[in-house]
Design an enzyme around this catalytic site. Structure first.
Site, PDB file in Angstrom:
ATOM      1  NE  ARG A 141      -3.987  -1.921   0.244  1.00 32.64           N
ATOM      2  CZ  ARG A 141      -4.067  -2.862  -0.690  1.00 32.64           C
ATOM      3  NH1 ARG A 141      -3.213  -2.878  -1.695  1.00 32.64           N
ATOM      4  NH2 ARG A 141      -4.998  -3.781  -0.629  1.00 32.64           N
TER       5      ARG A 141
ATOM      6  CD  GLU B  62      -0.607   4.132  -6.166  1.00 30.62           C
ATOM      7  OE1 GLU B  62      -0.827   3.623  -7.276  1.00 30.62           O
ATOM      8  OE2 GLU B  62      -0.546   3.507  -5.118  1.00 30.62           O
TER       9      GLU B  62
ATOM     10  CG  HIS C 271      -0.909  -1.781  -6.656  1.00 24.81           C
ATOM     11  ND1 HIS C 271      -0.034  -2.569  -5.946  1.00 24.81           N
ATOM     12  CD2 HIS C 271      -2.116  -1.973  -6.086  1.00 24.81           C
ATOM     13  CE1 HIS C 271      -0.684  -3.199  -4.990  1.00 24.81           C
ATOM     14  NE2 HIS C 271      -1.953  -2.859  -5.054  1.00 24.81           N
TER      15      HIS C 271
END
Length: 168
Positions: free
Chosen positions: A88, A117, A139
């Site tokens: 994370r 992000e 990700h």
């Protein structure tokens, strides 16, 4: 060194054992017996940071884990170590990481999550992405064809279960 020892960290342990690696784990919720059964050794966070050549994060984000890896903890890491965060964003203080990389204390970082992000205008994120010792990826591991198929199957089964009166 694995910080957090849930399902994913256990899978990482299994894979790196194939390279004859010694695996240290830190997880305040794990017990020594379970960790040992998976081929790792439970230790303190400070010991893990001081002894590990690679530190990989496998824990959730919360107010307690925000910037768990900060300037102080990066300084505790073995000189020349690498840090990997595929868990994370926000677990690592990115400005402190950039400083540790620039000074050479940390040899490299593997990142596929960032605190804000996808703020590509953030000067720290831009500097990390441009740093020669940072490998950054999206990700998006769950976005593979297989991952999306599995997600769609679970969603469809949930709808069927609900329509048939089964609780989920």
């Amino acid at each position: 060194g694995l910080i957090g020892f849930g399902r994913i960290a256990r899978g990482v342990t299994k894979r790196v054992k194939g390279f004859d690696a010694n695996v240290l784990a830190y997880d305040p919720f794990a017990d020594e017996k379970t960790v040992a059964e998976h081929g790792a050794k439970l230790t303190s966070l400070e010991d893990l940071l001081a002894r590990s050549d690679y530190v990989s994060l496998h824990l959730p984000y919360s107010k307690e884990t925000r910037h768990l890896i900060n300037a102080e903890r990066l300084a505790q890491m073995k000189k020349g170590a690498f840090i990997i965060n595929t868990a994370r964003g926000g677990l690592i203080d990115e400005a402190a990481l950039l400083d540790a990389l620039t000074s050479g204390h940390i040899a490299g970082a593997g990142l596929d999550v960032f605190e804000n992000e996808p703020d590509l205008q953030d000067p720290v994120v831009k500097a990390l992405l441009a740093h020669p010792h940072v490998m950054a990826t999206a990700h998006a591991a769950g976005s593979s064809e297989e991952g999306l198929q599995r997600t769609n199957t679970i969603a469809a089964q949930t709808v069927i279960d609900l329509l048939n009166g089964r609780s989920i």
